[in-house]
Scaffold this active site. Sequence first.
Site, PDB file in Angstrom:
ATOM      1  N   ARG A 129      85.550  86.040  43.401  1.00 39.77           N
ATOM      2  CA  ARG A 129      84.716  86.607  41.734  1.00 39.77           C
ATOM      3  C   ARG A 129      84.925  88.232  42.089  1.00 39.77           C
ATOM      4  O   ARG A 129      84.955  88.683  42.744  1.00 39.77           O
ATOM      5  CB  ARG A 129      83.273  85.943  42.954  1.00 39.77           C
ATOM      6  CG  ARG A 129      82.728  84.878  43.156  1.00 39.77           C
ATOM      7  CD  ARG A 129      81.486  84.430  43.133  1.00 39.77           C
ATOM      8  NE  ARG A 129      81.315  82.901  43.320  1.00 39.77           N
ATOM      9  CZ  ARG A 129      81.790  82.192  44.464  1.00 39.77           C
ATOM     10  NH1 ARG A 129      81.899  83.032  45.921  1.00 39.77           N
ATOM     11  NH2 ARG A 129      81.419  80.401  44.147  1.00 39.77           N
ATOM     12  N   LYS A 153      79.143  84.032  48.531  1.00 38.77           N
ATOM     13  CA  LYS A 153      78.243  83.512  48.557  1.00 38.77           C
ATOM     14  C   LYS A 153      76.699  82.968  49.592  1.00 38.77           C
ATOM     15  O   LYS A 153      77.434  81.649  50.022  1.00 38.77           O
ATOM     16  CB  LYS A 153      77.154  82.939  46.942  1.00 38.77           C
ATOM     17  CG  LYS A 153      77.905  83.259  46.208  1.00 38.77           C
ATOM     18  CD  LYS A 153      77.320  82.611  44.007  1.00 38.77           C
ATOM     19  CE  LYS A 153      77.313  83.485  43.481  1.00 38.77           C
ATOM     20  NZ  LYS A 153      77.356  81.967  42.175  1.00 38.77           N
ATOM     21  N   TYR A 260      85.388  71.423  36.928  1.00 36.42           N
ATOM     22  CA  TYR A 260      86.418  71.712  36.708  1.00 36.42           C
ATOM     23  C   TYR A 260      87.037  70.034  36.760  1.00 36.42           C
ATOM     24  O   TYR A 260      88.513  69.256  36.263  1.00 36.42           O
ATOM     25  CB  TYR A 260      87.507  71.868  37.714  1.00 36.42           C
ATOM     26  CG  TYR A 260      87.524  73.442  37.999  1.00 36.42           C
ATOM     27  CD1 TYR A 260      87.629  74.751  36.605  1.00 36.42           C
ATOM     28  CD2 TYR A 260      86.064  74.403  38.564  1.00 36.42           C
ATOM     29  CE1 TYR A 260      87.649  76.042  36.846  1.00 36.42           C
ATOM     30  CE2 TYR A 260      85.781  75.519  38.973  1.00 36.42           C
ATOM     31  CZ  TYR A 260      86.141  76.011  38.203  1.00 36.42           C
ATOM     32  OH  TYR A 260      86.053  77.475  37.923  1.00 36.42           O
TER      33      TYR A 260
END
Length: 281
Positions: A129, A153, A260
């Site tokens: 990210r 995260k 996805y």
Amino acid sequence: KSLNTVESYKRDVTQYISYLDGTGVTDISSTTKTTVLSYLLYLQKEGRASSTVSRTLASLRSYYLFMMQNGVVKSNPTSNLEAPHVEKKIPKILSGEEVELLLEQPKNCDNKGIRDKAMLELLYATGIRVSELINLDIRDVCFDTSSFVVTRKGGDEQEIFMPVQVENELFTYMQERVENEKAKDDALFISRLGTRMTAQGVEKVLKKYCATVGIYDPDKARPHALRRTFACNLIADGIDIKMVAELMGHKNIEVTHKYYTQYAIEKRKEVMQNFDITGNR
């Protein structure tokens, strides 16, 4: 919650309060399920995406739960309310040609070009990210193991291995980085002022190079598009979804499935529709 989630919830609740003020409702304890439904319908009439309306409902659920816990309201009017159906969209990704053209743009002729090339190569080849990229420090990189440690995260650390090309670009950049007298901290990627790069700064860099090669789709000109492209390419190459989830830093594999799996289905459909039983394509 992540800072982005907190900001999103705050924005949603603030807009809800503004809506209530506009309709003459000044006491939150007087709101009902009908009040919330009216607001959601208002958002839909305003043309807000189903995903936005769904997120708003999630924000209001948390808001009313907080108000109940603090004795401001007696019940939660969002209870048993269902979010509108969110249509699954195939994530927009860059084509192989677009990626190749994009990564060719930064030139190793000055400090900025060297930095930009290392950043874009790292984003694309590892799928991290942009928030993880800008939080990297020099000490997080280890060339002995061809890897770097990223904080995911939730605060968990994960070791990410680098392809040779990326490692070479990063090594070139770090030689310039450690000699930069303007550097103000241990950040790996720094701005021209010597401060840690921001997410907005990285996106600005990417948009500039995208425009140079004729990529004007805003969904493709964001750092997350490189992350999506990374994941979709892995799936197209037949990599197991559990491995993709691990490489993406998804704690819950359902997150990977959600975003996805539809792409994988569409790719298989495309292959079969273009398949010629005679062996010709």
